[in-house]
Design a protein around this motif. Structure first.
Motif, PDB file in Angstrom:
ATOM      1  N   LYS A   1      47.553 -10.964  14.964  1.00 52.69           N
ATOM      2  CA  LYS A   1      47.985 -10.446  13.669  1.00 52.69           C
ATOM      3  C   LYS A   1      48.522 -11.577  12.794  1.00 52.69           C
ATOM      4  O   LYS A   1      49.125 -12.524  13.283  1.00 52.69           O
ATOM      5  N   SER A   2      48.325 -11.454  11.495  1.00 58.40           N
ATOM      6  CA  SER A   2      48.815 -12.455  10.554  1.00 58.40           C
ATOM      7  C   SER A   2      50.293 -12.239  10.256  1.00 58.40           C
ATOM      8  O   SER A   2      50.841 -11.156  10.497  1.00 58.40           O
ATOM      9  N   VAL A   3      50.930 -13.269   9.707  1.00 59.84           N
ATOM     10  CA  VAL A   3      52.333 -13.163   9.303  1.00 59.84           C
ATOM     11  C   VAL A   3      52.498 -12.047   8.281  1.00 59.84           C
ATOM     12  O   VAL A   3      53.444 -11.255   8.346  1.00 59.84           O
ATOM     13  N   ARG A   4      51.585 -11.977   7.331  1.00 60.25           N
ATOM     14  CA  ARG A   4      51.670 -10.942   6.296  1.00 60.25           C
ATOM     15  C   ARG A   4      51.580  -9.544   6.896  1.00 60.25           C
ATOM     16  O   ARG A   4      52.333  -8.641   6.520  1.00 60.25           O
TER      17      ARG A   4
ATOM     18  N   ALA B   1      62.519 -13.620  12.069  1.00 64.03           N
ATOM     19  CA  ALA B   1      61.615 -13.350  13.187  1.00 64.03           C
ATOM     20  C   ALA B   1      60.273 -14.052  13.008  1.00 64.03           C
ATOM     21  O   ALA B   1      59.657 -14.502  13.979  1.00 64.03           O
ATOM     22  N   LEU B   2      59.813 -14.155  11.762  1.00 67.49           N
ATOM     23  CA  LEU B   2      58.498 -14.741  11.494  1.00 67.49           C
ATOM     24  C   LEU B   2      58.531 -16.259  11.355  1.00 67.49           C
ATOM     25  O   LEU B   2      57.479 -16.898  11.340  1.00 67.49           O
TER      26      LEU B   2
ATOM     27  N   LEU C   1      60.624  -9.346  19.202  1.00 67.31           N
ATOM     28  CA  LEU C   1      59.654  -8.908  20.208  1.00 67.31           C
ATOM     29  C   LEU C   1      58.371  -8.395  19.571  1.00 67.31           C
ATOM     30  O   LEU C   1      57.267  -8.678  20.048  1.00 67.31           O
ATOM     31  N   ARG C   2      58.509  -7.639  18.487  1.00 73.73           N
ATOM     32  CA  ARG C   2      57.326  -7.107  17.809  1.00 73.73           C
ATOM     33  C   ARG C   2      56.477  -8.211  17.193  1.00 73.73           C
ATOM     34  O   ARG C   2      55.245  -8.163  17.241  1.00 73.73           O
ATOM     35  N   SER C   3      57.121  -9.206  16.606  1.00 72.65           N
ATOM     36  CA  SER C   3      56.364 -10.289  15.980  1.00 72.65           C
ATOM     37  C   SER C   3      55.649 -11.133  17.034  1.00 72.65           C
ATOM     38  O   SER C   3      54.504 -11.551  16.834  1.00 72.65           O
ATOM     39  N   ALA C   4      56.302 -11.370  18.171  1.00 75.86           N
ATOM     40  CA  ALA C   4      55.671 -12.141  19.245  1.00 75.86           C
ATOM     41  C   ALA C   4      54.470 -11.390  19.810  1.00 75.86           C
ATOM     42  O   ALA C   4      53.411 -11.971  20.064  1.00 75.86           O
ATOM     43  N   SER C   5      54.634 -10.093  19.994  1.00 74.65           N
ATOM     44  CA  SER C   5      53.540  -9.272  20.508  1.00 74.65           C
ATOM     45  C   SER C   5      52.368  -9.246  19.529  1.00 74.65           C
ATOM     46  O   SER C   5      51.201  -9.344  19.927  1.00 74.65           O
ATOM     47  N   ALA C   6      52.687  -9.129  18.243  1.00 71.26           N
ATOM     48  CA  ALA C   6      51.644  -9.085  17.216  1.00 71.26           C
ATOM     49  C   ALA C   6      50.887 -10.408  17.144  1.00 71.26           C
ATOM     50  O   ALA C   6      49.665 -10.434  16.966  1.00 71.26           O
ATOM     51  N   ALA C   7      51.610 -11.512  17.291  1.00 74.98           N
ATOM     52  CA  ALA C   7      50.965 -12.826  17.260  1.00 74.98           C
ATOM     53  C   ALA C   7      49.995 -12.973  18.429  1.00 74.98           C
ATOM     54  O   ALA C   7      48.891 -13.506  18.278  1.00 74.98           O
ATOM     55  N   ARG C   8      50.399 -12.484  19.588  1.00 77.36           N
ATOM     56  CA  ARG C   8      49.521 -12.563  20.761  1.00 77.36           C
ATOM     57  C   ARG C   8      48.254 -11.740  20.575  1.00 77.36           C
ATOM     58  O   ARG C   8      47.215 -12.041  21.163  1.00 77.36           O
ATOM     59  N   SER C   9      48.333 -10.702  19.756  1.00 76.90           N
ATOM     60  CA  SER C   9      47.171  -9.839  19.550  1.00 76.90           C
ATOM     61  C   SER C   9      46.341 -10.239  18.333  1.00 76.90           C
ATOM     62  O   SER C   9      45.371  -9.565  17.991  1.00 76.90           O
TER      63      SER C   9
END
Length: 201
Positions: free
Chosen positions: A109-112, A131-132, A99-107
């Motif tokens: 954020k890079s994989v790193r 997750a990534l 959930l955190r990675s999906a949310s970060a991608a929408r905002s």
């Protein structure tokens, strides 16, 4: 026997024991354990947490709540809170990472950047990698470009000269995006970038 501070203690010491040994050997009282469960339930009802986040929060609060609490008791309370969270299906590091990675991608954020943040939350490396694995970093980079008005989203009155290009590349790099990915996004035309944003996450 329980003293007025809520700690269990032995009536007599074993030969060779000192006060420190007795204190470190003591276990949390029933009252402490009940508190750790209630505190965990309260925190997990408010927001999603990783196991380490919950353990750290319980440890910090217990230090201020129970005077003279030992390291052994703190560790036991943190473990009790985590076990309770798992039993209630409210604590799941794999789900948390997804959930955190999906949310970060929408905002944007890079994989790193996402990997670093999840590691700070105590998520295991294998869980982070899983997750990534499905994260669309290209789309995330386009989101970042739109936020910063870079590349295809650059304003018409901004000159696309070498200085500007270098500034945009450097900004992507600070966010953890690789050079080739940043270059690809900066050189996109507006239609391609807009289409990229329509891709499902």
């Amino acid at each position: 026997m329980v003293n007025r501070d809520g700690f269990e203690k032995r009536a007599t010491a074993e030969p060779g024991d000192d006060a420190t040994d007795l204190s470190e050997a003591s276990s949390p009282t029933a009252r402490m354990l009940a508190w750790s469960k209630n505190s965990a339930a309260y925190r997990l009802a408010r927001r999603m947490m990783s196991e380490r986040e919950l353990a750290d929060a319980i440890t910090r609060k217990a230090k201020s709540k129970f005077e003279g609490i030992t390291q052994a008791q703190l560790a036991a309370l943190a473990a009790n809170a985590v076990a309770f969270g798992r039993s209630m299906k409210a604590l799941d590091d794999e789900n948390y990472a997804q959930l955190r990675s999906a949310s970060a991608a929408r905002s944007g954020k890079s994989v790193r950047a996402v990997a670093r943040k999840l590691a700070e939350k105590g998520i295991e490396r294998a869980i982070i990698e899983e997750a990534l694995a499905e994260m669309d970093e290209l789309r995330a980079a386009v989101v970042y470009a739109r936020k910063k008005a870079f590349g295809p989203f650059r304003r018409p009155d901004v000159d696309a000269d070498d200085k500007r290009w270098g500034k945009e590349i450097a900004s992507f790099a600070r966010q953890g995006f690789g050079f080739e990915l940043a270059k690809r996004v900066i050189e996109m035309d507006r239609d391609e970038a807009e289409e990229m944003l329509l891709r499902p996450i």
